[in-house]
Write a protein that holds these residues in place. Structure first.
Motif: not given
Ligand code: ACO
Ligand code: ZN
Length: 173
Positions: A126, A128, A154, A160
């Motif tokens: 994953e 951002r 998050y 993600a």
């Protein structure tokens, strides 16, 4: 002494328990996802060959400037209807001052081969949605494809991109 007047090189090696202080401080300086010591110790104990550090050797002394760590999972393939072992990229970072020297790429290539040797046939992670440097690294050079967006993955609410790859990169050294 500055880098200009000394010989220097970057290389990747296996992490030892003594490196974990450096690894934790790199993680804390670069990422909001931080972990207690036992978390790193657990990964180092289970998957030592794919827990790597990126180092700078300058004038004969070594500085740890990056790390990568993986764990192994079993689950439904991202590429077909079957059960596979997947290498899950837990965390990767390089200290700001040492970026764009190919250290992350070197750690990722070696890390993928090492988790493959533990049985992984696919690689997942994953990242951002705002993290363009990392997204480019995974997609441009390592064949990771974006498989889905995980909403609010998050703690601060950011989504993600979930990415997966099923090919090993060339190992250059
Ligand atoms: N902008 C655009 N593309 C980039 C950038 C950037 N700032 N940085 C790297 N890339 C891409 C490029 O394709 C680059 O190849 P090139 O230099 O030939 O153009 C390629 O990635 C390889 O770059 P490296 O030099 O190997 O990467 P670096 O050592 O600088 O580390 C990293 C990249 C790890 C993403 C670094 O920027 C970092 O530590 N960022 C903060 C922490 C982080 O975001 N980690 C990843 C989180 S996701 C996870 O851990 C699963
Ligand atoms: Zn993850």
């Amino acid at each position: 002494m500055t880098l200009e007047d000394s010989d220097f090189s970057f290389y990747v090696r296996a992490t030892t328990h003594d490196d974990l202080g450096s690894v934790m401080s790199i993680n804390e300086a670069t990422l909001p996802e931080n972990y207690p010591l036992f978390f790193y110790e657990d990964i180092l104990e289970k998957y030592p060959n794919s827990f790597l550090v990126g180092c700078l050797n300058a004038g004969g002394s070594e500085k740890v400037v990056g790390y990568i760590m993986w764990r192994l999972e079993r689950g439904i393939s991202e590429f077909g209807v079957k059960i596979v072992k997947k290498g899950h990229l837990v965390s990767l970072a390089v200290l700001d001052a040492y970026r764009r020297n190919g250290i992350a790429a070197q750690m990722l290539a070696k890390g993928m081969h090492a988790i493959y040797a533990y049985g992984a046939r696919e690689f997942v992670l994953e990242v951002r949605v705002s993290n363009v440097p990392a997204y480019n690294l995974y997609s441009n050079k390592f064949g990771f494809e974006k498989k889905k967006v995980i909403p609010q993955y998050y703690r601060d609410g950011e989504d993600a991109n979930f990415m997966a790859a099923n090919r090993l990169p060339p190992l250059v050294d």
